[in-house]
Design a protein around this motif. Structure first.
Motif, PDB file in Angstrom:
ATOM      1  N   THR A 206       0.972  -1.150  -0.022  1.00  0.00           N
ATOM      2  CA  THR A 206      -0.275   0.026   0.262  1.00  0.00           C
ATOM      3  C   THR A 206       0.814   1.147   0.200  1.00  0.00           C
ATOM      4  OG1 THR A 206      -1.718  -1.105   1.188  1.00  0.00           O
ATOM      5  CG2 THR A 206      -1.834   1.328   1.254  1.00  0.00           C
ATOM      6  N   LEU A 207       0.614   1.980  -0.937  1.00  0.00           N
ATOM      7  CA  LEU A 207       1.278   3.232  -1.010  1.00  0.00           C
ATOM      8  C   LEU A 207       0.428   4.301  -1.505  1.00  0.00           C
ATOM      9  CD1 LEU A 207       4.724   2.120  -2.937  1.00  0.00           C
ATOM     10  CD2 LEU A 207       4.592   2.663  -0.843  1.00  0.00           C
ATOM     11  N   GLU A 208       0.533   5.559  -0.814  1.00  0.00           N
ATOM     12  CA  GLU A 208      -0.519   6.552  -0.967  1.00  0.00           C
ATOM     13  C   GLU A 208      -1.928   5.938  -0.984  1.00  0.00           C
ATOM     14  OE1 GLU A 208       0.715   9.378  -4.063  1.00  0.00           O
ATOM     15  OE2 GLU A 208       2.859   9.047  -3.610  1.00  0.00           O
ATOM     16  N   GLY A 209      -2.272   5.108  -0.213  1.00  0.00           N
ATOM     17  CA  GLY A 209      -3.483   4.794  -0.189  1.00  0.00           C
ATOM     18  C   GLY A 209      -3.911   3.642  -1.366  1.00  0.00           C
ATOM     19  N   VAL A 210      -3.022   3.618  -2.048  1.00  0.00           N
ATOM     20  CA  VAL A 210      -3.183   2.419  -3.253  1.00  0.00           C
ATOM     21  C   VAL A 210      -2.716   0.981  -2.920  1.00  0.00           C
ATOM     22  CG1 VAL A 210      -3.169   1.829  -5.714  1.00  0.00           C
ATOM     23  CG2 VAL A 210      -3.475   4.344  -4.875  1.00  0.00           C
ATOM     24  N   THR A 211      -3.341  -0.076  -2.923  1.00  0.00           N
ATOM     25  CA  THR A 211      -2.827  -1.266  -2.375  1.00  0.00           C
ATOM     26  C   THR A 211      -2.863  -2.102  -3.813  1.00  0.00           C
ATOM     27  OG1 THR A 211      -3.778  -1.132  -0.255  1.00  0.00           O
ATOM     28  CG2 THR A 211      -3.255  -3.316  -1.041  1.00  0.00           C
TER      29      THR A 211
END
Length: 541
Positions: A121-126
């Motif tokens: 998960t990075l910047e809310g994107v998984t």
């Protein structure tokens, strides 16, 4: 008391370092051009012997090694076998060169999503991504849930022309020895993947029909400095001197032996079976012939959008691409132009390479290199090698006498490893080549021959009584550690000739100056030691 002895003394001498003391033993590695492109189907060694694990002498152990020269650290994909191939162990028990029993292995590699995927998960994107490692945690005999690629296999038995019959269900193959952090106790983990099952149509065993099967990575059984061997058989002269403190009587690996040979520290993949001997023989003979083959589909189309499960489309009938019975045949006997042909030949078609046996090149090469030191090749057409390599030699001696050997004329001309499983051929040793133990001779059956080329199996000459004649040793089958190189080198240079005129070097004790010791092998099935770990060390196992 009369005993029938079949000697299948291999002509395939090769892979010998003359007088250097460098490690060299009999393994077929990268022996044909095609299998160098397909190492997963490259057969390296084939063993067949009466089991010498305590209480198992009524069984025969067969080991077929594949995929040579494995560096233990060779991840992250390591050394799985080919799921598009079929690996066979074949038995002929009526001496016609055609399999009467074939044990067919086919493999599957399965991605385990739970152990191969991480949510990132990075910047809310998984993103749920596959990882690059084969495992995400420790693996043990009781828990392999962290293993992301699981290799399994199925075993079928084929009897003659009958349809294949399944043996057991689906078996697990242990993952290669990734390292001690990933697998803290590889010995226990590997042993948990030795499977016991029932062989259909087999009435022998304890209980009836019981066999053992194991497929997995093992330590390479031989240390050979291949670079030296194939660089014109480098050496300081004729190999008539035993080095490393060894003697002909006590042929054991010495404490000061060199372990720096190229193959020592490498791993290999073993396909191993232990089967009741009565389930392998026929009603008419106690002699079996064995060999291993690997087969690929005839057609292959590469997938332009390759996936893990479908990197290529393969189909059509299986075609044999690799064969091994006697060691080193294709590697150093058969000429380069016919090595792929040899790998594709059925055993019954061995005659197609007969010229390489009747007019061998290897003894001539040795003479060119070392003739000045007395290594003179025999000058006769090698009918002795046709007999020993492709027919076997038969003696029917009466205990209490030494009699001449004679050629086996009861079978066709074909090449495989022969084993007589009758009790008259000596009790199996507690360990192959145990240093200092009475009852072991690394020269095997060659130790039964007298100076005038009679065969002496009188009681006093047998290894059980301190003599040199070991009826359980190569070429009556092949145990791990049998000194195949010394035996075959001596036969190639004329050891079976009866006079010095035809074979001037027949009495020279040719040796590669390396003698395997019992510490290199285990006392129990599958006998070859656990593989070297990926995180080292590699010098000792």
């Amino acid at each position: 008391m009369r005993r029938r002895l079949v000697l299948a003394a291999a002509f395939a001498a090769g892979a010998c370092v003359l007088g250097t003391g460098a490690e060299a033993q009999a393994s077929s590695h990268r022996e044909a051009p095609f299998v160098t492109e397909n190492p997963k189907v490259d057969s390296t060694d084939f063993y067949m012997f009466r089991s010498y694990e305590s209480g198992r002498s009524d069984y025969v152990t067969i080991i077929a090694n594949y995929l040579p020269l494995q560096d233990a650290y060779g991840g992250p994909n390591y050394f799985t076998l080919d799921p598009q191939a079929r690996y066979d162990i074949n038995i002929d028990n009526n001496a016609d060169g055609v399999p009467d029993l074939s044990f067919q292995f086919q493999f599957q590699n399965t991605l385990v999503a739970a152990a191969n995927t991480l949510p990132i998960t990075l910047e809310g994107v998984t993103k749920n991504n596959s990882v690059s490692l084969i495992n995400l945690g420790g693996i043990s005999a009781v828990d392999n849930s962290k293993l992301g690629v699981v290799e399994t296999y199925n075993l079928n038995v084929v009897r003659g022309a009958a349809a294949p019959v399944a043996v057991g269900g689906t078996f697990n193959k242990p993952v290669d020895n990734i390292g001690t952090t990933s697998i803290a106790n590889y010995a226990a983990y590997s042993a948990a993947n030795i499977h016991t099952t029932t062989l259909p149509g087999c009435a022998g065993g304890l209980p009836a029909g019981q066999i053992k099967v194991f497929v997995g990575q093992r330590a390479e059984g031989f240390a050979a400095n291949i670079g030296v061997v194939f660089d014109l058989i480098q050496g300081g002269g004729i190999a008539g001197v035993i080095t490393n403190g060894s003697t002909e009587a006590g042929r054991g690996r010495q404490a000061n032996a060199d372990d720096t040979g190229l193959l020592y520290g490498k791993n290999v993949t073993s396909i191993a079976l232990e089967i009741p001997r009565t389930c392998l023989t026929s009603a008419t003979s106690t002699i079996i012939g064995g060999w291993t083959t690997a087969n690929l589909h005839q057609a292959r189309v590469l997938n332009p959008n390759a996936s893990y499960t479908v990197p290529a489309k393969e189909g059509g009938a299986f075609t044999q691409v690799s064969r091994l019975g006697m060691p080193l045949v294709n590697e150093v006997v058969v000429g380069i132009k016919d090595k792929d042909l040899y790998g594709s030949l059925a055993v019954k078609d061995t005659g197609k390479i007969a010229d390489y046996v009747t007019h061998p090149t290897l003894p001539a090469i040795i003479e060119i290199l070392y003739g000045g030191a007395g290594a003179i090749a025999p000058k006769k057409i090698r009918t002795d090698l046709v007999a020993t390599f492709a027919q076997g030699l038969v003696v029917t001696p009466t205990v209490g006498a030494a009699i001449p050997f004679t050629q086996n004329t009861t079978t066709g001309v074909f090449e495989y490893l022969r084993l007589n499983v009758a009790d008259g051929f000596g009790a199996p040793p507690s360990k192959a080549l145990q240093v200092g133990n009475v009852g072991i001779n690394g020269l095997g059956v060659l130790g039964c021959f007298t100076a005038d080329r009679h065969v002496d199996i009188t009681a006093a000459n047998l290894v059980a009584n301190g003599g040199p004649c070991d009826l359980q040793g190569f070429p009556n089958g092949r145990r791990p550690g049998d000194d195949v190189v010394d035996i075959t080198l001596r036969v190639a240079m004329g050891a079976l000739f009866a006079n010095d005129v035809d074979a001037p070097a027949r009495n020279v004790p040719f040796t590669d100056a390396n003698f395997n010791g019992a510490e290199q092998f285990d006392d129990t099935f599958p006998y070859l030691k656990n593989p070297f770990p990926g995180n080292g060390p590699y010098a000792k196992n």
